[in-house]
Design an enzyme around this catalytic site. Structure first.
Site, short mmCIF file in Angstrom:
data_model
loop_
_atom_site.label_atom_id
_atom_site.label_comp_id
_atom_site.label_asym_id
_atom_site.label_seq_id
_atom_site.Cartn_x
_atom_site.Cartn_y
_atom_site.Cartn_z
N ASP A 194 -3.08 4.46 -2.59
CA ASP A 194 -4.17 5.02 -1.80
C ASP A 194 -4.60 6.38 -2.36
O ASP A 194 -3.76 7.23 -2.68
CB ASP A 194 -3.67 5.19 -0.35
CG ASP A 194 -4.75 5.61 0.61
OD1 ASP A 194 -5.70 4.84 0.81
OD2 ASP A 194 -4.64 6.72 1.17
N ASP A 218 0.85 -1.19 0.00
CA ASP A 218 0.00 0.00 0.00
C ASP A 218 0.89 1.24 0.00
O ASP A 218 1.73 1.42 0.90
CB ASP A 218 -0.87 -0.01 1.25
CG ASP A 218 -2.28 0.48 1.00
OD1 ASP A 218 -2.44 1.40 0.18
OD2 ASP A 218 -3.21 -0.07 1.62
N GLU A 231 -6.77 3.34 -5.79
CA GLU A 231 -8.02 3.68 -5.11
C GLU A 231 -8.48 5.02 -5.65
O GLU A 231 -7.79 6.02 -5.52
CB GLU A 231 -7.82 3.76 -3.60
CG GLU A 231 -9.10 4.10 -2.86
CD GLU A 231 -8.88 4.46 -1.41
OE1 GLU A 231 -9.80 4.25 -0.61
OE2 GLU A 231 -7.78 4.97 -1.06
N HIS A 277 -10.68 -2.57 4.06
CA HIS A 277 -10.44 -2.02 5.39
C HIS A 277 -11.19 -0.73 5.65
O HIS A 277 -11.22 -0.25 6.79
CB HIS A 277 -8.94 -1.78 5.58
CG HIS A 277 -8.38 -0.78 4.63
ND1 HIS A 277 -8.03 -1.08 3.34
CD2 HIS A 277 -8.14 0.56 4.77
CE1 HIS A 277 -7.60 0.00 2.74
NE2 HIS A 277 -7.65 1.01 3.58
N ASP A 278 -11.80 -0.14 4.63
CA ASP A 278 -12.56 1.10 4.79
C ASP A 278 -14.07 0.89 4.71
O ASP A 278 -14.83 1.86 4.73
CB ASP A 278 -12.16 2.11 3.71
CG ASP A 278 -10.84 2.79 3.99
OD1 ASP A 278 -10.46 2.89 5.17
OD2 ASP A 278 -10.18 3.23 3.03
#
Length: 576
Positions: free
Chosen positions: A213, A106, A265, A339-340
Site C-alpha cells: 500500500d 496487503d 501502489e 477498493h479505492d
C-alpha cells in the site's frame, strides 16, 4: 511448506497470471454479523477457481480500529477476530492452494494505526518508539506544551492538515492519510527491521504474493518544509522520495520475496519511477499500480470536481504508460476498479445503465475488460467486476461510511457547494462505491449476509448477481471466464509488443492497439462512445483479418470500403 511456497512462487513468473482482489469486509459473511470474513472467502473458492484466477489479493484483515477500514493496522501479525482466526487463515491458504490459487496479502507499511503498540509505547514515553514516527515541533511554538502551528502547510490525502498535535508527546506527528494513521520513519533501521519481519512472518505462513500500500511514500524528503499553494502539492513531493529504491531493495532481500508476485501502489508517481520499481534487474517489485488513467474525469485535476471522462486523454495516458513501460522493461498492473475507486461501468458509461441482461451496462463492462486484458502487463479483477457491479447509487450522505467521503463532503460544503452538489460529488467519487457487499444472489442482502450488512446493498443486485450469471451463456461472468482462458493461452498477450493505433478522425472515443509476437498479431478495438461510430479499418490493418476472438456484442460490425462501423460501447479482439 517451503516446497509448496516455491511451487506458487514459480507460478508468479507466468506473465498471464490473473489477480482477483477481495475486499474482505464485503465479500462473504459466514457468521451473520454483517461483515465479510475469512471463512466466507473459503466458502467461495470454487467460484473463484471456476473463474480461472491465479492469485487472491486480500485487503487487510489485521486487528484495526477501522478508522480507514483496516488500512489503519494495530497489529501486523494477527487476525482481527471480526474476520476469523489464524486457523481460518491457514485453512484458506491450504484450500486455495489445492485449487491452484495463491494468496496475496496487503501490506500497509507506510503508516500504522495510532492504536498500534509502537505508537502507544511512544505515547508512554519510550524514546525508542518515538523514533519510529515523524515528530516535529510546531511552527512558532513558544516552548514545551505550546503546539504553535502545524510544522508545515502540508495537506493529507483525506483532506485537512497532514499534522496532528499530540500533547502526550509534546510534538506534532505526520500523517499523510487519516489523523489516526501516523506515518512511520523509514530512516530508522529499527523500523525497516520490523517491516521486513512482518513480510517474512506471512511468507512463512504460505503467502505467495504481496501488494504494498502507498509504498512509494515511505521515503520522505530530507527537508520537510512548506510547499506552494494550499499544501496539497506535498503529495507529489513525498512520492518517490530520495531513499525509496534503497529501502525497497532492502525489504525485498531481507524478507526473501524476490521473484514472488509483488505489486506496489504508487501514489502521485511518474513513468520513470515505475520503470525502476518494476524492472526485474532492480530486484524491487514485480508490478506497479499507477492511477493517471483514472484521473481523466477530474475537472481541473480535482477528484471532487466532476466532468465526463476525456477519452482522448485516456488514450494518451494508456499509450504513454504501455509503450513507456515496455521500452524501460517495467510491468504495469492492469486495472479499472479497486477498493479505492468508483465502479468503472458507471464511471465510463454513466448512470442508468443497469437494464436487463444484454443492455448497455454489460457492453460497457465487457468493453473495459477487453481493453484491460489485451494490454501489456498483469490483469487485475476487483470483486464484482466480473458480474458488472455498478456504483452504489446512495441517496444521502448518511449511507456512506468512508472517512474520505465524509471529510470531503464537509470540505465541499465549507467551500460553498450546496448539499445537492456535494452529495453528487460523493455519489460519483466515493470509495464506498467499490466497497458495497458482493452480489451473490437476487435475494435479501444479495446473499452476502443473513444479518445486517455493514454497508447497504445496491438495489440492482436483483439483476446483477452471481447466481444468475454463473453458467448463463453470454453473461458478464462467463465472458470473463472466456477472456481469462484466452489470456492464459496466448503467448502474444503475454509477451507481445504493444503499439497504439490511429483510429481516424471519425472515432475520437475509440482506443485501439496491437500486440505482436513474431508473425502473430492481435488488434483490440474499444469504443468508449455511447453512440455508433466508424473507424478506419485500413489504418488498423484489419481489412484482411482472420478471427474475431472476442466481441462485446457478438459478431462484428459492418466492414466495408475500409471502414468498420462500431456500435455503442463495442469492443473487438481480432487475430490478424
Amino acid at each position: 511448506m517451503d516446497e509448496k511456497v516455491n511451487t506458487m512462487t514459480a507460478q508468479s513468473n507466468n506473465k498471464n497470471s490473473v489477480v482477483y482482489e477481495i475486499y474482505v469486509k464485503s465479500f462473504c459473511d459466514s457468521d451473520g454479523d454483517g461483515l465479510g470474513d475469512l471463512p466466507g472467502i473459503t466458502s467461495k473458492l470454487d467460484y473463484l477457481a471456476n473463474l480461472g484466477v491465479d492469485y487472491l489479493w486480500l485487503t487487510p484483515f489485521y486487528p484495526s480500529p477501522q478508522r480507514d477500514n483496516g488500512y489503519d493496522v494495530s497489529d501486523y501479525c494477527a487476525v482481527d477476530p471480526r474476520y476469523g482466526t489464524m486457523e481460518d487463515f491457514d485453512e484458506l491458504v491450504a484450500a486455495a492452494r489445492e485449487r491452484g490459487m495463491g494468496i496475496m496479502l496487503d501490506m500497509v507499511l507506510c503508516h500504522t494505526s495510532n492504536q498500534h503498540e509502537w505508537f502507544q509505547r511512544a505515547l508512554a514515553g519510550e524514546e525508542r518508539y518515538q523514533r519510529y514516527y515523524i515528530l516535529r515541533d510546531g511552527k512558532g511554538s513558544m516552548g514545551p506544551g505550546d503546539p504553535g502551528e502545524p510544522p508545515t502547510n502540508w495537506q493529507c490525502v483525506f483532506g485537512g492538515s497532514a499534522w496532528e498535535w499530540e500533547p502526550r508527546l509534546g510534538k506534532w506527528y505526520l500523517h499523510m492519510h487519516d489523523s489516526s494513521q501516523p506515518d512511520v520513519d523509514w530512516t530508522n533501521p529499527d523500523v525497516r527491521d520490523e517491516m521486513a519481519g512482518v513480510v517474512r512472518f506471512w511468507k512463512e505462513r504460505g503467502v505467495t504474493g504481496f501488494r504494498f500500500d502507498v509504498i512509494n511514500l515511505i521515503s520522505k524528503p530530507e527537508v520537510i518544509d512548506d510547499v506552494p499553494g494550499d499544501g496539497s502539492a506535498c503529495r507529489a513531493l513525498v512520492a518517490d522520495g530520495p531513499h525509496v529504491h534503497e529501502y525497497l531493495k532492502e525489504l525485498v532481500e531481507r524478507s526473501g520475496i524476490d521473484g514472488m508476485a509483488t505489486v506496489g501502489e504508487m501514489a502521485s508517481t511518474g513513468l520513470e519511477s515505475c520503470i525502476c520499481y518494476t524492472n526485474p534487474d532492480e530486484h524491487e517489485l514485480g508490478m506497479s499500480f499507477s492511477f493517471h488513467h483514472l484521473k481523466v474525469d477530474y475537472k481541473d485535476g480535482s477528484k471532487w470536481r466532476l466532468m465526463d471522462p476525456d477519452i482522448v486523454q485516456l488514450r494518451r495516458v494508456l499509450s504513454e504508460w504501455q509503450e513507456g513501460m515496455q521500452a524501460g522493461g517495467g510491468c504495469n498492473a492492469l486495472f479499472w476498479c479497486n477498493h479505492d475507486q468508483p465502479r468503472a461501468i458507471t464511471r465510463f458509461g454513466g448512470t442508468g445503465l443497469e437494464g436487463e441482461r444484454g443492455g448497455s451496462w454489460e457492453h460497457v463492462g465487457k468493453m473495459l475488460a477487453i481493453c484491460s486484458f489485451a494490454m501489456r502487463g498483469a490483469p487485475y479483477i476487483f470483486q464484482g467486476e466480473e458480474l458488472g457491479m455498478t456504483n452504489a447509487d446512495y441517496t444521502s450522505i448518511e449511507q456512506f461510511d468512508d472517512v474520505e467521503s465524509h471529510n470531503n463532503y464537509r470540505i465541499l460544503l465549507e467551500g460553498g457547494s450546496s448539499q445537492e452538489e456535494a452529495l453528487r460529488a460523493i455519489q460519483a467519487r466515493s470509495r464506498d462505491n467499490g466497497r458495497t457487499p458482493m452480489q451473490w444472489t437476487a435475494g435479501e442482502n444479495a446473499g452476502f449476509t443473513c444479518g445486517t450488512p455493514w454497508l447497504a446493498v445496491p438495489a440492482n443486485h436483483v439483476r446483477i448477481n452471481a447466481e444468475d450469471e454463473v453458467g448463463a451463456k453470454g453473461s458478464m461472468y462467463e465472458f470473463y471466464r472466456e477472456l481469462i482462458a484466452l489470456r492464459k493461452g496466448s503467448e502474444v498477450l503475454a509477451d507481445g509488443t504493444v503499439r497504439f493505433l490511429d483510429t481516424g478522425s471519425g472515432a475520437p472515443k475509440v482506443i485501439a492497439f496491437e500486440r505482436v509476437l513474431g508473425s502473430e498479431r492481435m488488434v483490440a478495438i474499444c469504443s468508449f462512445d455511447s453512440e455508433g461510430c466508424t473507424v478506419d479499418a485500413d489504418s488498423l490493418g484489419i481489412a484482411v483479418c482472420g478471427d474475431v476472438l472476442l466481441s462485446t456484442h457478438g459478431g462484428v460490425g459492418k466492414l466495408a470500403d475500409g471502414a468498420l462501423a462500431l456500435r455503442p460501447y463495442e469492443a473487438l479482439l481480432i487475430a490478424c
